[in-house]
Design a protein around this motif. Structure first.
Motif, PDB file in Angstrom:
ATOM      1  N   ARG A  28       0.830  -1.208   0.000  1.00 14.13           N
ATOM      2  CA  ARG A  28       0.000   0.000   0.000  1.00 14.13           C
ATOM      3  C   ARG A  28       0.865   1.258   0.000  1.00 14.13           C
ATOM      4  N   ASP A  37      -6.204   0.455  -2.659  1.00 15.57           N
ATOM      5  CA  ASP A  37      -7.363  -0.380  -2.341  1.00 15.57           C
ATOM      6  C   ASP A  37      -7.544  -1.473  -3.382  1.00 15.57           C
ATOM      7  N   GLU A  73       1.151   4.227  -2.897  1.00 19.47           N
ATOM      8  CA  GLU A  73       0.788   5.621  -2.588  1.00 19.47           C
ATOM      9  C   GLU A  73       1.978   6.563  -2.785  1.00 19.47           C
ATOM     10  N   PHE A 131     -15.911   1.305  -6.351  1.00 17.86           N
ATOM     11  CA  PHE A 131     -14.568   1.808  -6.688  1.00 17.86           C
ATOM     12  C   PHE A 131     -14.759   2.900  -7.715  1.00 17.86           C
ATOM     13  N   ARG A 172      -4.649   6.235  -3.153  1.00 13.19           N
ATOM     14  CA  ARG A 172      -5.468   5.414  -2.232  1.00 13.19           C
ATOM     15  C   ARG A 172      -6.369   4.459  -3.019  1.00 13.19           C
ATOM     16  N   GLU A 173      -6.966   4.968  -4.057  1.00 16.33           N
ATOM     17  CA  GLU A 173      -7.855   4.139  -4.884  1.00 16.33           C
ATOM     18  C   GLU A 173      -7.093   2.935  -5.444  1.00 16.33           C
ATOM     19  N   ASP A 209      -4.999  -4.073  -3.106  1.00 20.43           N
ATOM     20  CA  ASP A 209      -5.188  -4.789  -1.852  1.00 20.43           C
ATOM     21  C   ASP A 209      -6.197  -5.926  -2.090  1.00 20.43           C
ATOM     22  N   ARG A 210      -7.309  -5.577  -2.704  1.00 24.09           N
ATOM     23  CA  ARG A 210      -8.316  -6.606  -3.012  1.00 24.09           C
ATOM     24  C   ARG A 210      -7.748  -7.676  -3.944  1.00 24.09           C
TER      25      ARG A 210
END
Lengths: 194, 194, 194, 194
Positions: free
Chosen positions: A88, A184, A92, B152, A180-181, A187-188
């Motif tokens: 993450r 995420d 970023e 999203f 951030r998007e 991450d998924r």
DNA sequence: CATGAATGAGCATTCATTCAT
DNA sequence: AATGAATGAATGCTCATTCAT
């Protein structure tokens, strides 16, 4: 009365101007003449004096840019623990660099993509693999071993993450929130099912 | 004013040669002379006769390439039902195109990235947005409304998917299995939690 | 930035050759290739090296030619007293220049008349107004104030005198005696009635 | 369904367009391409079809322009009696033509001055002598015989008058009143002392 | 540490003209 | 009466590089 500078300083001056020109005009429109203008130098002769040839200069542009960004990346990621957190953070920070170091990043892409040998073969692209995916691929593999990440091809994932970040620059979309998007999203995409 | 058969054939011949040269040598090393060699024509004069200028030729290269691929994409995606299936199919087909139509895809990227106005501003990049993300973004939004996809930013996701596919070409990784791997990846990244 | 001796000499060599070519072939048939031939140089590249572009060279041609002639004119007219005498002398000297400096004069006319911007607008013509009429118009006005000259529009008269002199070159008539004839003519045309 | 026109009409259309282009852009920037644009024709081929070569077209431009103006001049000067009056009328009418037929006059000058043989020699200038000075020179000689005009070289005077008129166009000065001013000037310059 | 002078090869583009219908 | 297709030669200009100090 002429201001003389040391070899190193002069090279830096030229490389910095080259980075700016490449970022602004793109590789194809970059020439010694444009760089000399930007740097405020007297003649292209000065470039030929400090660099063996165009190839040498482009190499310097690449090494300088990648070196600068690598250091920054190291500093910003130091002390992160946990594979997921590190992933993450990596994403970023790299998106953040798109804003703070747009010219360096553009220059890297332009040179890597467009600087070719006479026969059209890429010359530097391979050298960038480590910057683009190496660091991350190692993290992903380790995370898989630890069971933090699901099963997936780490090479493909690393390449996809890097491409996604670079794609952010080209998208023209606003960059705030973009990091951030993306974090995420990946991450998924990487998280272990459990 | 009338476009004759011969005229159209000649233009196609030139555009096809241009696509090959751009794909092989890259935009920066592409010149009328190289294109003329490849096409087996007598002189660059013939290009200037059929195209107003370099810009005009590059536009034709882009329109031809995008048109060809768009048609193929339409044909291959026809009849798919279900947002998730469609997304998967889209990704796999586009990765497949990387193998069957590598030159067209390379040409598109090269021209879009490198063909600039005098001041360095991109000329065609905006025109490609629809090809790159438009179709997909619409699907993603619709899927979200239907609850098939999670929450999203669809613009970011569409851009990420496109970048990931384009990144596949640059990665140097073997392409067989790449499409499926990417499809899996974005399935996880987009799937509704439920 | 510094203009060196060699640089200046080379520029002069090129400008001189350009003046000759323009005078002989006319502006429309003048090209870098013709100038290079005449100057005995190796390639047109040398012109591009010393002059930014064609415009720059033409400007140099004009400045050089006008400068040369202006100096001569000053020298020859120095010490004349009396408006009428000065007018007569001016006309005779300028007609004399038609014989001694025909090439410079032809070059000035050719460049001023034919060198245009892209849209066809004259670029240098305005700059020549002073050379052509400025000096004389001032004399005429002063002479009118002093009552030496009759009432007439000094701008029209100055322009007419200059045109008459330039017309002598184009007439193909023998130039000996032409100056005196013109001087007589404009003496009658300007002289105060009294 | 194509609109076809007769040979004569087509030639006229091309010549008229050529006159406009020459007047606007100058001889040096005039090309078949520009003429074809102006005339709204499909290709330069049409010019080559109707005119043997550039020389032929320029000759037509000249003949057309001179013919048109000569007729006008004849009509306007018809019925004048008295040498002095005729001279005055001639000057005023020619200055008037500068306003009503500026393009024709510009075209004549441009072609006569700039259209050259390969070796740079003027091709048409001699042909224009009659238009420029012939008519007037005859009047001046006759007037001298009649004692209306003073002693002066009629060839020089005729050439000076013509140059003065042509110089009016180049001066940039307002043309209203210019004709009268010139007529007065040459009245003083030619009038018999008595 | 730097410069002045020059260069050969290449660039896209424009020129008037011609061949074959 | 016109056209489509093509062309060889030339244009001004820019490229990275080199020689000689």
């Amino acid at each position: 009365m002429q201001v003389t500078v040391t070899e190193a300083a002069r090279r830096k001056q030229i490389v910095d101007a080259a980075i700016e020109v490449i970022a602004d005009l793109g590789y194809a429109k970059t020439s010694f003449a444009r760089i000399v203008e930007r740097a405020g130098l007297s003649s292209t002769r000065l470039i030929s004096y400090h660099f063996a040839d165009k190839n040498d200069l482009m190499m310097a542009v690449l090494i300088t840019s990648v070196g600068t960004l690598d250091e920054l990346l190291d500093a910003r990621l130091e002390g992160r623990t946990g594979r997921a957190e590190m992933l993450r953070a990596y994403i970023e920070v790299r998106v953040e660099l798109l804003r703070t170091h747009a010219k360096h990043l553009r220059a890297i892409t332009e040179v890597a993509d467009n600087h070719r040998a006479e026969d059209g073969s890429a010359m530097f692209a391979p050298l960038l693999t480590d910057f683009r995916v190496g660091r991350m691929e190692r993290q992903l593999r380790q995370g898989q071993r630890e069971g933090v990440f699901a099963e997936f091809d780490p090479a493909v994932m690393a390449n996809t993450i890097s491409s996604a970040i670079e794609g952010a620059a080209r998208s023209g979309l606003p960059l705030d929130g973009y990091g951030r998007e993306l974090a995420d999203l990946f991450d998924r995409a990487t998280r272990s099912a459990q």
